[in-house]
Design a protein around this motif. Structure first.
Motif, PDB file in Angstrom:
ATOM      1  N   GLU A 160      -0.906   4.120 -29.728  1.00 47.16           N
ATOM      2  CA  GLU A 160      -0.880   3.400 -28.454  1.00 47.16           C
ATOM      3  C   GLU A 160      -0.240   4.206 -27.329  1.00 47.16           C
ATOM      4  OE1 GLU A 160      -2.577   0.643 -27.743  1.00 47.16           O
ATOM      5  OE2 GLU A 160      -3.280   0.807 -29.811  1.00 47.16           O
ATOM      6  N   SER A 161       0.786   4.993 -27.653  1.00 46.33           N
ATOM      7  CA  SER A 161       1.475   5.727 -26.586  1.00 46.33           C
ATOM      8  C   SER A 161       0.674   6.940 -26.127  1.00 46.33           C
ATOM      9  CB  SER A 161       2.875   6.151 -27.039  1.00 46.33           C
ATOM     10  OG  SER A 161       2.782   6.976 -28.175  1.00 46.33           O
ATOM     11  N   THR A 162      -0.012   7.627 -27.047  1.00 46.24           N
ATOM     12  CA  THR A 162      -0.743   8.840 -26.673  1.00 46.24           C
ATOM     13  C   THR A 162      -2.249   8.609 -26.528  1.00 46.24           C
ATOM     14  OG1 THR A 162      -1.122   9.501 -28.961  1.00 46.24           O
ATOM     15  CG2 THR A 162       0.927  10.272 -27.920  1.00 46.24           C
ATOM     16  N   GLN A 163      -2.729   7.459 -27.012  1.00 47.17           N
ATOM     17  CA  GLN A 163      -4.164   7.145 -27.046  1.00 47.17           C
ATOM     18  C   GLN A 163      -4.935   8.139 -27.920  1.00 47.17           C
ATOM     19  OE1 GLN A 163      -5.657   4.241 -25.620  1.00 47.17           O
ATOM     20  NE2 GLN A 163      -3.465   3.849 -25.723  1.00 47.17           N
ATOM     21  N   MET A 164      -4.244   8.787 -28.839  1.00 47.91           N
ATOM     22  CA  MET A 164      -4.828   9.786 -29.720  1.00 47.91           C
ATOM     23  C   MET A 164      -5.254   9.117 -31.024  1.00 47.91           C
ATOM     24  SD  MET A 164      -2.696  13.013 -31.271  1.00 47.91           S
ATOM     25  CE  MET A 164      -1.800  13.143 -29.736  1.00 47.91           C
ATOM     26  N   LEU A 165      -6.447   9.470 -31.502  1.00 44.49           N
ATOM     27  CA  LEU A 165      -6.903   8.988 -32.797  1.00 44.49           C
ATOM     28  C   LEU A 165      -6.342   9.941 -33.846  1.00 44.49           C
ATOM     29  CD1 LEU A 165      -8.658   6.863 -34.221  1.00 44.49           C
ATOM     30  CD2 LEU A 165     -10.555   8.487 -34.086  1.00 44.49           C
TER      31      LEU A 165
END
Length: 194
Positions: A160-165
């Motif tokens: 959620e914080s980095t929007q990284m999968l």
């Protein structure tokens, strides 16, 4: 007879359709496994990792579950505070420095690395985790408890914080001399960077 055959065929097709989403959710497993084989398995038996695991296993050999829970509670309290001697002792040790170097060298593919002892407690971390005890999590249970050379690739999740999968790949670490499991390592993988 034709209706029964069509009904069975329709039922089989429905089963295939229902199974497809779980297969799609596992698409990341093969590229993560390939990345681990080429980039992580080559250094997980580094003498520093092995020696630090052995030292902490001796130090923690007699810990009870109550003592482990107390250490974990201390870590969690320190995580939310400005005073964190237990956390500092782990993230400031030579193993954590080594792991941070591996994370940086990955060019953004690795998001975190932590080494876990035979009790499920952190030995070294490249990034500060929110808890000290990993023994209640699949990353330890499906590696250290499963035996030598085990790889567990967890589900893909969006941070959620980095929007990284990303996904976590966890491996059993064995003593190169005896072949016996002595701990585990968990590596966060940025799936968008593979």
């Amino acid at each position: 007879m034709g209706r029964i055959y069509l009904g069975a065929l329709a039922g089989a097709a429905l089963c295939l359709i229902q199974a497809a989403p779980s297969k799609a959710g596992d698409v990341h497993v093969e590229p993560v496994t390939t990345y681990v084989a080429a980039n992580i398995r080559t250094w997980i038996e580094d003498p520093l990792i092995i020696e630090e695991l052995k030292k902490q296993n001796v130090l923690h050999a007699g810990l009870s579950q109550t003592e482990i829970d107390s250490l974990d509670a201390t870590w969690r309290a320190e995580f939310a505070s400005d005073d964190h001697p237990l956390i500092d002792a782990i993230v400031g040790n030579p193993l954590s420095t080594f792991l941070k170097g591996k994370q940086i060298a990955s060019g953004g593919v690795i998001t975190e690395i932590f080494v876990i002892d035979a009790k499920g407690l952190s030995v070294g971390e490249s990034e500060i985790s929110s808890d000290y005890w990993q023994g209640d999590e699949l990353k330890w249970q499906k590696t250290y408890l499963a035996g030598s050379s085990t790889l567990f690739v967890d589900a893909a999740e969006k941070d959620e914080s980095t929007q990284m999968l990303q996904s976590q790949a966890s491996l059993t670490i064995t003593d190169p001399k005896t072949g016996q499991p002595i701990g585990a390592i968990t590596v966060g993988i940025n799936l968008d960077a593979l």
